[in-house]
Design a protein around this motif. Sequence first.
Motif, short mmCIF file in Angstrom:
data_model
loop_
_atom_site.label_atom_id
_atom_site.label_comp_id
_atom_site.label_asym_id
_atom_site.label_seq_id
_atom_site.Cartn_x
_atom_site.Cartn_y
_atom_site.Cartn_z
N ALA A 32 0.84 -1.18 0.00
CA ALA A 32 0.00 0.00 0.00
C ALA A 32 0.88 1.24 0.00
CB ALA A 32 -0.91 -0.01 1.22
N GLU A 44 -8.99 -0.36 2.58
CA GLU A 44 -7.64 -0.67 3.05
C GLU A 44 -6.97 -1.78 2.25
OE1 GLU A 44 -10.43 -0.44 4.88
OE2 GLU A 44 -10.46 -1.95 6.50
N ASP A 45 -7.70 -2.40 1.34
CA ASP A 45 -7.09 -3.38 0.44
C ASP A 45 -6.39 -2.70 -0.74
OD1 ASP A 45 -9.95 -5.51 0.88
OD2 ASP A 45 -7.97 -5.70 1.83
N LYS A 84 -12.25 -3.96 0.76
CA LYS A 84 -12.28 -2.80 1.66
C LYS A 84 -11.33 -1.74 1.13
CE LYS A 84 -12.76 -5.94 5.62
NZ LYS A 84 -12.17 -6.35 6.92
#
Length: 126
Positions: free
Chosen positions: A40, A89-90, A87
């Motif tokens: 990320a 956050e993925d 999500k």
Amino acid sequence: QEQVVESGGGLVRAGGSLRLSCAASGRSFSGYVMGWFRQAPGKEREFVAAINWSGTLTVYADSERGRFSISKENTKNTMYLQINRLKPEDTAVYYCARKKGALLAASGLIEEYDYWGQGTQVTVSS
């Protein structure tokens, strides 16, 4: 020349699903464990899942168990990562890689992998 190429990423709304693919070429992938990692923005690359050559054994990062599913089709030299209930956050670049060996032990360690793909971007909107 051995290489892996990821595909299947894209922009998805939260709650949706994606299936990522990793196409491997070259004889030296036969018999090896393959894995998925993700990175990320502003974070370190982290382990997601790994699978042995026959596809009979898998291992997942604890945080991904349940929503992620790793599989492969050796006849197509392709590995997959199914991600459900996405999500925000993925959101990350997802990479596939070949592990230095045939055993799943230590599959979560980046240094255990050698051949890496360029990654495929997954963006999840809220």
